[in-house]
Scaffold this motif. Structure first.
Motif, PDB file in Angstrom:
ATOM      1  N   MET A   1       0.848  -1.178   0.000  1.00  0.00           N
ATOM      2  CA  MET A   1       0.000   0.000   0.000  1.00  0.00           C
ATOM      3  C   MET A   1       0.890   1.237   0.000  1.00  0.00           C
ATOM      4  SD  MET A   1      -3.014   1.255   2.616  1.00  0.00           S
ATOM      5  CE  MET A   1      -2.146   1.008   4.127  1.00  0.00           C
ATOM      6  N   LYS A   2       0.458   2.208  -0.784  1.00  0.00           N
ATOM      7  CA  LYS A   2       1.193   3.467  -0.860  1.00  0.00           C
ATOM      8  C   LYS A   2       0.214   4.607  -0.592  1.00  0.00           C
ATOM      9  CE  LYS A   2       3.893   6.309  -3.989  1.00  0.00           C
ATOM     10  NZ  LYS A   2       4.513   6.433  -5.298  1.00  0.00           N
ATOM     11  N   ILE A   3       0.613   5.511   0.277  1.00  0.00           N
ATOM     12  CA  ILE A   3      -0.198   6.688   0.590  1.00  0.00           C
ATOM     13  C   ILE A   3       0.654   7.911   0.300  1.00  0.00           C
ATOM     14  CG2 ILE A   3      -1.374   7.985   2.404  1.00  0.00           C
ATOM     15  CD1 ILE A   3      -1.801   5.329   3.870  1.00  0.00           C
ATOM     16  N   GLU A   4       0.074   8.847  -0.433  1.00  0.00           N
ATOM     17  CA  GLU A   4       0.787  10.081  -0.735  1.00  0.00           C
ATOM     18  C   GLU A   4      -0.036  11.247  -0.185  1.00  0.00           C
ATOM     19  OE1 GLU A   4       1.952  12.255  -4.790  1.00  0.00           O
ATOM     20  OE2 GLU A   4       2.712  10.211  -4.589  1.00  0.00           O
ATOM     21  N   ILE A   5       0.589  12.060   0.654  1.00  0.00           N
ATOM     22  CA  ILE A   5      -0.091  13.192   1.283  1.00  0.00           C
ATOM     23  C   ILE A   5       0.753  14.444   1.078  1.00  0.00           C
ATOM     24  CG2 ILE A   5      -0.953  14.157   3.460  1.00  0.00           C
ATOM     25  CD1 ILE A   5      -1.100  11.220   4.487  1.00  0.00           C
ATOM     26  N   THR A   6       0.104  15.499   0.630  1.00  0.00           N
ATOM     27  CA  THR A   6       0.794  16.774   0.490  1.00  0.00           C
ATOM     28  C   THR A   6       0.611  17.555   1.777  1.00  0.00           C
ATOM     29  OG1 THR A   6       0.355  16.785  -1.883  1.00  0.00           O
ATOM     30  CG2 THR A   6       0.948  18.887  -0.877  1.00  0.00           C
ATOM     31  N   THR A   7       1.714  18.059   2.303  1.00  0.00           N
ATOM     32  CA  THR A   7       1.669  18.808   3.555  1.00  0.00           C
ATOM     33  C   THR A   7       2.691  19.924   3.513  1.00  0.00           C
ATOM     34  OG1 THR A   7       1.725  18.589   5.978  1.00  0.00           O
ATOM     35  CG2 THR A   7       3.344  17.302   4.731  1.00  0.00           C
ATOM     36  N   SER A   8       2.726  20.714   4.553  1.00  0.00           N
ATOM     37  CA  SER A   8       3.738  21.748   4.714  1.00  0.00           C
ATOM     38  C   SER A   8       4.445  21.499   6.038  1.00  0.00           C
ATOM     39  CB  SER A   8       3.108  23.142   4.761  1.00  0.00           C
ATOM     40  OG  SER A   8       2.416  23.410   3.578  1.00  0.00           O
ATOM     41  N   ILE A   9       5.729  21.793   6.071  1.00  0.00           N
ATOM     42  CA  ILE A   9       6.480  21.663   7.314  1.00  0.00           C
ATOM     43  C   ILE A   9       6.959  23.053   7.710  1.00  0.00           C
ATOM     44  CG2 ILE A   9       8.492  20.636   8.454  1.00  0.00           C
ATOM     45  CD1 ILE A   9       8.267  18.314   6.427  1.00  0.00           C
ATOM     46  N   VAL A  10       6.551  23.481   8.886  1.00  0.00           N
ATOM     47  CA  VAL A  10       6.949  24.791   9.407  1.00  0.00           C
ATOM     48  C   VAL A  10       7.500  24.582  10.811  1.00  0.00           C
ATOM     49  CG1 VAL A  10       6.165  27.114  10.020  1.00  0.00           C
ATOM     50  CG2 VAL A  10       5.160  25.941   8.050  1.00  0.00           C
ATOM     51  N   ASN A  11       8.716  25.050  11.030  1.00  0.00           N
ATOM     52  CA  ASN A  11       9.388  24.875  12.325  1.00  0.00           C
ATOM     53  C   ASN A  11       9.396  23.413  12.772  1.00  0.00           C
ATOM     54  OD1 ASN A  11       9.921  27.663  12.581  1.00  0.00           O
ATOM     55  ND2 ASN A  11       7.880  28.004  13.419  1.00  0.00           N
ATOM     56  N   GLY A  12       9.603  22.512  11.802  1.00  0.00           N
ATOM     57  CA  GLY A  12       9.716  21.094  12.123  1.00  0.00           C
ATOM     58  C   GLY A  12       8.400  20.381  12.377  1.00  0.00           C
ATOM     59  N   LEU A  13       7.264  21.043  12.145  1.00  0.00           N
ATOM     60  CA  LEU A  13       5.952  20.427  12.387  1.00  0.00           C
ATOM     61  C   LEU A  13       5.128  20.398  11.104  1.00  0.00           C
ATOM     62  CD1 LEU A  13       5.052  22.324  15.686  1.00  0.00           C
ATOM     63  CD2 LEU A  13       5.929  19.990  15.492  1.00  0.00           C
ATOM     64  N   PHE A  14       4.318  19.344  10.958  1.00  0.00           N
ATOM     65  CA  PHE A  14       3.393  19.278   9.832  1.00  0.00           C
ATOM     66  C   PHE A  14       2.300  20.314  10.064  1.00  0.00           C
ATOM     67  CE2 PHE A  14       4.939  14.800  10.021  1.00  0.00           C
ATOM     68  CZ  PHE A  14       5.573  14.784   8.801  1.00  0.00           C
ATOM     69  N   LYS A  15       2.100  21.216   9.116  1.00  0.00           N
ATOM     70  CA  LYS A  15       1.110  22.278   9.284  1.00  0.00           C
ATOM     71  C   LYS A  15      -0.156  22.035   8.481  1.00  0.00           C
ATOM     72  CE  LYS A  15       2.914  24.985  12.227  1.00  0.00           C
ATOM     73  NZ  LYS A  15       2.284  25.157  13.516  1.00  0.00           N
ATOM     74  N   ARG A  16      -0.064  21.315   7.402  1.00  0.00           N
ATOM     75  CA  ARG A  16      -1.225  21.072   6.565  1.00  0.00           C
ATOM     76  C   ARG A  16      -1.470  19.577   6.517  1.00  0.00           C
ATOM     77  NH1 ARG A  16      -1.374  22.474   0.378  1.00  0.00           N
ATOM     78  NH2 ARG A  16       0.654  21.579   0.676  1.00  0.00           N
ATOM     79  N   ASN A  17      -2.714  19.170   6.611  1.00  0.00           N
ATOM     80  CA  ASN A  17      -3.088  17.742   6.583  1.00  0.00           C
ATOM     81  C   ASN A  17      -2.392  16.950   7.685  1.00  0.00           C
ATOM     82  OD1 ASN A  17      -4.760  18.082   4.313  1.00  0.00           O
ATOM     83  ND2 ASN A  17      -2.995  17.948   2.956  1.00  0.00           N
ATOM     84  N   ARG A  18      -2.184  17.621   8.818  1.00  0.00           N
ATOM     85  CA  ARG A  18      -1.468  16.999   9.940  1.00  0.00           C
ATOM     86  C   ARG A  18      -2.124  15.688  10.378  1.00  0.00           C
ATOM     87  NH1 ARG A  18      -1.027  17.171  15.633  1.00  0.00           N
ATOM     88  NH2 ARG A  18       1.144  17.274  16.287  1.00  0.00           N
TER      89      ARG A  18
END
Length: 146
Positions: A1-18
Protein backbone atom coordinates in the motif's frame (compact mmCIF):
# COMPACT_ATOMS: atom_id res chain seq x y z
CA UNK A 1 0.00 0.00 0.00
CA UNK A 2 1.19 3.47 -0.86
CA UNK A 3 -0.20 6.69 0.59
CA UNK A 4 0.79 10.08 -0.74
CA UNK A 5 -0.09 13.19 1.28
CA UNK A 6 0.79 16.77 0.49
CA UNK A 7 1.67 18.81 3.55
CA UNK A 8 3.74 21.75 4.71
CA UNK A 9 6.48 21.66 7.31
CA UNK A 10 6.95 24.79 9.41
CA UNK A 11 9.39 24.87 12.32
CA UNK A 12 9.72 21.09 12.12
CA UNK A 13 5.95 20.43 12.39
CA UNK A 14 3.39 19.28 9.83
CA UNK A 15 1.11 22.28 9.28
CA UNK A 16 -1.23 21.07 6.57
CA UNK A 17 -3.09 17.74 6.58
CA UNK A 18 -1.47 17.00 9.94
CA UNK A 19 -4.17 14.49 10.96
CA UNK A 20 -3.86 12.66 7.65
CA UNK A 21 -0.12 12.34 8.15
CA UNK A 22 -0.58 11.06 11.70
CA UNK A 23 -3.29 8.58 10.61
CA UNK A 24 -1.02 7.33 7.82
CA UNK A 25 1.73 6.74 10.37
CA UNK A 26 -0.71 4.83 12.59
CA UNK A 27 -1.93 2.70 9.66
CA UNK A 28 1.62 1.40 9.16
CA UNK A 29 2.17 0.55 12.83
CA UNK A 30 4.49 -2.44 13.31
CA UNK A 31 5.47 -2.43 9.61
CA UNK A 32 8.62 -1.38 7.79
CA UNK A 33 8.09 1.74 5.70
CA UNK A 34 9.94 3.89 3.20
CA UNK A 35 9.51 7.61 3.77
CA UNK A 36 10.22 10.00 0.92
CA UNK A 37 10.18 13.78 1.22
CA UNK A 38 10.11 15.91 -1.91
CA UNK A 39 9.02 19.33 -2.98
CA UNK A 40 6.00 19.25 -5.26
CA UNK A 41 6.78 20.34 -8.78
CA UNK A 42 4.81 20.68 -11.92
CA UNK A 43 6.37 18.31 -14.39
CA UNK A 44 6.01 18.69 -18.12
CA UNK A 45 2.50 18.39 -19.43
CA UNK A 46 1.10 15.75 -21.78
CA UNK A 47 0.77 18.47 -24.43
CA UNK A 48 4.46 19.35 -24.04
CA UNK A 49 5.34 15.67 -24.32
CA UNK A 50 3.25 15.19 -27.49
CA UNK A 51 4.74 18.35 -29.03
CA UNK A 52 8.29 17.17 -28.27
CA UNK A 53 7.95 13.56 -29.46
CA UNK A 54 5.48 14.28 -32.26
CA UNK A 55 6.97 17.43 -33.80
CA UNK A 56 10.34 18.51 -32.39
CA UNK A 57 12.09 15.14 -32.60
CA UNK A 58 10.84 14.26 -36.10
CA UNK A 59 11.97 17.70 -37.36
CA UNK A 60 15.41 17.16 -35.80
CA UNK A 61 15.46 13.65 -37.27
CA UNK A 62 14.79 15.01 -40.77
CA UNK A 63 17.30 17.83 -40.28
CA UNK A 64 20.01 15.37 -39.24
CA UNK A 65 19.17 13.10 -42.18
CA UNK A 66 19.54 16.04 -44.58
CA UNK A 67 22.77 17.23 -42.93
CA UNK A 68 24.50 13.87 -42.49
CA UNK A 69 22.75 11.43 -44.80
CA UNK A 70 22.25 9.21 -41.76
CA UNK A 71 18.82 8.25 -40.39
CA UNK A 72 18.75 8.15 -36.61
CA UNK A 73 15.91 7.00 -34.38
CA UNK A 74 14.11 9.63 -32.32
CA UNK A 75 15.19 7.73 -29.18
CA UNK A 76 18.83 8.02 -30.28
CA UNK A 77 18.41 11.74 -30.95
CA UNK A 78 16.68 12.30 -27.61
CA UNK A 79 19.03 10.30 -25.38
CA UNK A 80 22.38 10.66 -27.14
CA UNK A 81 22.25 14.14 -28.65
CA UNK A 82 19.63 16.46 -27.17
CA UNK A 83 19.63 15.50 -23.49
CA UNK A 84 23.45 15.53 -23.20
CA UNK A 85 23.64 18.90 -24.95
CA UNK A 86 20.69 20.81 -23.54
CA UNK A 87 19.10 19.22 -20.47
CA UNK A 88 19.28 21.33 -17.31
CA UNK A 89 21.85 20.27 -14.76
CA UNK A 90 21.82 19.67 -11.02
CA UNK A 91 24.99 20.13 -9.04
CA UNK A 92 25.93 17.37 -6.60
CA UNK A 93 28.37 18.56 -3.95
CA UNK A 94 30.46 16.35 -1.68
CA UNK A 95 29.93 18.03 1.71
CA UNK A 96 33.29 16.83 3.00
CA UNK A 97 35.54 17.79 0.10
CA UNK A 98 33.53 20.51 -1.61
CA UNK A 99 34.04 18.75 -4.93
CA UNK A 100 31.09 18.84 -7.25
CA UNK A 101 29.79 17.14 -10.33
CA UNK A 102 26.92 17.97 -12.63
CA UNK A 103 24.15 15.60 -13.57
CA UNK A 104 21.73 16.17 -16.41
CA UNK A 105 18.02 15.90 -15.74
CA UNK A 106 15.93 13.54 -17.81
CA UNK A 107 13.05 15.14 -19.67
CA UNK A 108 10.56 13.52 -17.29
CA UNK A 109 12.35 15.13 -14.31
CA UNK A 110 12.09 18.62 -15.80
CA UNK A 111 9.51 21.11 -14.60
CA UNK A 112 7.30 22.74 -17.21
CA UNK A 113 9.54 25.82 -17.13
CA UNK A 114 12.74 23.78 -17.48
CA UNK A 115 11.19 21.85 -20.35
CA UNK A 116 10.28 25.11 -22.14
CA UNK A 117 13.88 26.32 -21.73
CA UNK A 118 15.13 22.96 -23.03
CA UNK A 119 12.91 23.31 -26.12
CA UNK A 120 14.17 26.89 -26.72
CA UNK A 121 17.77 25.64 -26.72
CA UNK A 122 16.85 22.89 -29.17
CA UNK A 123 15.10 25.43 -31.42
CA UNK A 124 18.21 27.65 -31.45
CA UNK A 125 20.49 24.68 -32.14
CA UNK A 126 18.19 23.39 -34.88
CA UNK A 127 18.28 26.76 -36.61
CA UNK A 128 22.06 27.25 -36.26
CA UNK A 129 23.36 23.70 -36.77
CA UNK A 130 20.74 22.16 -39.04
CA UNK A 131 19.19 25.21 -40.69
CA UNK A 132 15.68 24.14 -39.67
CA UNK A 133 12.82 26.04 -38.07
CA UNK A 134 11.14 24.32 -35.15
CA UNK A 135 7.86 26.12 -34.52
CA UNK A 136 6.79 26.90 -30.97
CA UNK A 137 3.76 24.98 -29.68
CA UNK A 138 1.38 27.87 -30.42
CA UNK A 139 2.59 27.90 -34.04
CA UNK A 140 2.06 24.17 -34.47
CA UNK A 141 -1.54 24.48 -35.70
CA UNK A 142 -0.41 26.60 -38.65
CA UNK A 143 1.87 23.91 -40.07
CA UNK A 144 1.18 21.88 -43.16
CA UNK A 145 3.10 18.69 -42.46
CA UNK A 146 3.34 16.90 -45.79
Amino acid sequence: MKIEITTSIVNGLFKRNRNLVLNAIKSFNDKDVVITFSKPKKSRSNNQNRYYWGLVLPLIQNGLLDATGELRSVDNIHYKILLPLFAPQNEIVNKDTGESLLERLTSSEMTTTQFCEYILEIQKWGAEFLGIDIPSPNEENMLNLE
